[in-house]
Design an enzyme around this catalytic site. Structure first.
Site, PDB file in Angstrom:
ATOM      1  N   HIS A 106       0.813  -1.218   0.000  1.00  0.00           N
ATOM      2  CA  HIS A 106       0.000   0.000   0.000  1.00  0.00           C
ATOM      3  C   HIS A 106       0.844   1.264   0.000  1.00  0.00           C
ATOM      4  O   HIS A 106       2.026   1.244   0.330  1.00  0.00           O
ATOM      5  CB  HIS A 106      -0.922   0.012   1.226  1.00  0.00           C
ATOM      6  CG  HIS A 106      -0.158   0.120   2.514  1.00  0.00           C
ATOM      7  ND1 HIS A 106       0.475  -0.954   3.085  1.00  0.00           N
ATOM      8  CD2 HIS A 106       0.097   1.183   3.330  1.00  0.00           C
ATOM      9  CE1 HIS A 106       1.078  -0.575   4.194  1.00  0.00           C
ATOM     10  NE2 HIS A 106       0.872   0.725   4.369  1.00  0.00           N
ATOM     11  N   ASP A 108       0.603   4.820   2.008  1.00  0.00           N
ATOM     12  CA  ASP A 108      -0.093   5.281   3.214  1.00  0.00           C
ATOM     13  C   ASP A 108      -1.161   6.329   2.872  1.00  0.00           C
ATOM     14  O   ASP A 108      -0.897   7.298   2.158  1.00  0.00           O
ATOM     15  CB  ASP A 108       0.906   5.898   4.208  1.00  0.00           C
ATOM     16  CG  ASP A 108       1.708   4.825   4.945  1.00  0.00           C
ATOM     17  OD1 ASP A 108       1.284   3.652   4.942  1.00  0.00           O
ATOM     18  OD2 ASP A 108       2.746   5.177   5.538  1.00  0.00           O
ATOM     19  N   HIS A 256       4.800  -0.029   0.344  1.00  0.00           N
ATOM     20  CA  HIS A 256       5.450  -0.884   1.321  1.00  0.00           C
ATOM     21  C   HIS A 256       4.464  -1.896   1.904  1.00  0.00           C
ATOM     22  O   HIS A 256       3.241  -1.778   1.746  1.00  0.00           O
ATOM     23  CB  HIS A 256       6.096  -0.048   2.435  1.00  0.00           C
ATOM     24  CG  HIS A 256       5.139   0.841   3.162  1.00  0.00           C
ATOM     25  ND1 HIS A 256       4.751   2.073   2.679  1.00  0.00           N
ATOM     26  CD2 HIS A 256       4.467   0.675   4.332  1.00  0.00           C
ATOM     27  CE1 HIS A 256       3.893   2.619   3.516  1.00  0.00           C
ATOM     28  NE2 HIS A 256       3.687   1.795   4.531  1.00  0.00           N
ATOM     29  N   ARG A 272       5.505   6.111  14.705  1.00  0.00           N
ATOM     30  CA  ARG A 272       5.456   6.677  13.357  1.00  0.00           C
ATOM     31  C   ARG A 272       5.011   8.135  13.352  1.00  0.00           C
ATOM     32  O   ARG A 272       4.034   8.502  14.000  1.00  0.00           O
ATOM     33  CB  ARG A 272       4.491   5.872  12.484  1.00  0.00           C
ATOM     34  CG  ARG A 272       4.557   6.254  11.018  1.00  0.00           C
ATOM     35  CD  ARG A 272       3.630   5.419  10.180  1.00  0.00           C
ATOM     36  NE  ARG A 272       2.310   6.030  10.099  1.00  0.00           N
ATOM     37  CZ  ARG A 272       1.246   5.459   9.520  1.00  0.00           C
ATOM     38  NH1 ARG A 272       1.341   4.246   9.025  1.00  0.00           N
ATOM     39  NH2 ARG A 272       0.099   6.084   9.476  1.00  0.00           N
TER      40      ARG A 272
HETATM   41 FE   LIG Z   1       1.920   1.888   5.807  1.00  0.00          FE
END
Ligand SMILES: [Fe+2]
Length: 305
Positions: A106, A108, A256, A272
């Site tokens: 995907h 993000d 990723h 993150r």
């Molecule tokens: Fe991701």
């Protein structure tokens, strides 16, 4: 510039950056050098960066505005909404919905009109082995198509659908229903132009429902080919995490996948920061949801959480 060293980690993408202490204020020249390395290598790995959450946020802000993670407000750091906790540890005594985040290929936030510009993910705890992340270079994926295929897909739009996030059916049904309601299908160009490099890339992935204007059969065949092509081993860098790695990827030209290749009884904790991107897609059913207003959305989600 000090001792900044950039060492490629893979042929297609990925480089290790050493000789910089990310806890220190970032000089403009150093910021420029890191940004140039980022645009060239797409994924930068900064090993041995034992940062506090505040230091991670401060470093990330040099590269753009930070997303407040409106789509997963329950899993942000208690004091910093800019930090999303990606973990299999219990949060508030319950298993975290982020324990299986990113299990299919995907981009993000591609299920919104405004995918992330990039992200900075830091490893704080990890299992003994595994928990790897793979990245693929979508410039190469585009550039290695034949000119005829490039021309064929040039104006195509793909329908990205949040309900195709792998494992979403195992999450809290009420929250998933809300997530779907807030994120109706969105169309993105299959061929994207990077705003900084001007290079074209192939924006595909495993959360795509179909291609606008094609039949289901045509979509499935074309997407099957394009995804298999984009995920060719020679376009991939696979990161094996060490504690205190900070990995920064360009979400505009890579995709990723987070691999479940580890013992889930061992704790994994990743922090993150996401960089806000440009609005590049369009809602197929305008008026059904406002997904461009992150603060309003976060309030809605907080109200139901
Ligand atoms: Fe991701």
């Amino acid at each position: 510039m000090g001792n900044l060293t950039v060492k490629p980690l893979g042929y297609a993408l990925g480089a290790e950056v050493t000789g910089v202490d990310l806890r220190q204020p970032l000089e403009p020249m150093l910021r420029t050098a890191i940004n140039e390395a980022w645009l060239r290598h797409l994924v930068l790995v900064f090993p041995g960066q034992d940062l506090s959450t505040t230091e991670q946020i401060a470093f990330a802000r040099h590269f753009g505005e930070l997303d407040k993670h409106a789509f997963q407000p329950r899993y942000t750091h208690p004091d910093h909404r800019e930090i999303l906790l990606v973990t299999n540890k219990l949060i508030g005594g319950k298993p975290s919905d982020t324990r299986n985040t990113g299990r299919n290929w995907h981009t993000d936030l591609a299920f919104t009109p405004r995918p992330a510009k990039g992200a900075l993910l830091r490893c704080k705890e990890k299992p003994l082995v595994g928990g790897d992340t793979m990245f693929t270079n979508l410039y190469l994926a585009y550039e290695t198509l034949t000119p005829r295929m490039q021309a064929f897909i040039e104006d195509m739009e793909a329908i990205h659908d949040v309900s195709l996030v792998k494992g979403i059916e195992q999450r809290d049904p009420e929250k998933v229903a809300e997530l779907k309601r807030l994120n109706p299908p969105v169309a993105h160009r299959v061929v994207q132009v990077h705003p900084e490099t001007g290079r074209k890339s192939l924006m595909v992935g495993q959360r795509i429902r179909g291609i606008l204007g094609l039949s289901d059969g045509e979509s499935a065949a074309l997407l099957g080919f394009l995804n298999e092509h984009a995920q060719s081993p020679e376009f991939i860098y696979r990161h094996r995490w060490s504690v205190h790695d900070l990995v920064m990827w360009d979400n505009r030209c890579t995709q990723h996948i987070a691999l479940p290749d580890f013992d889930q009884t061992q704790p994994r904790l990743m922090l993150r920061c996401s960089l806000e991107g440009e609005v590049i897609g369009r809602l197929l059913e305008p008026g059904k949801a406002r997904v461009d207003d992150r603060e309003a959305l976060m309030q809605q989600l907080a109200a139901i959480a």
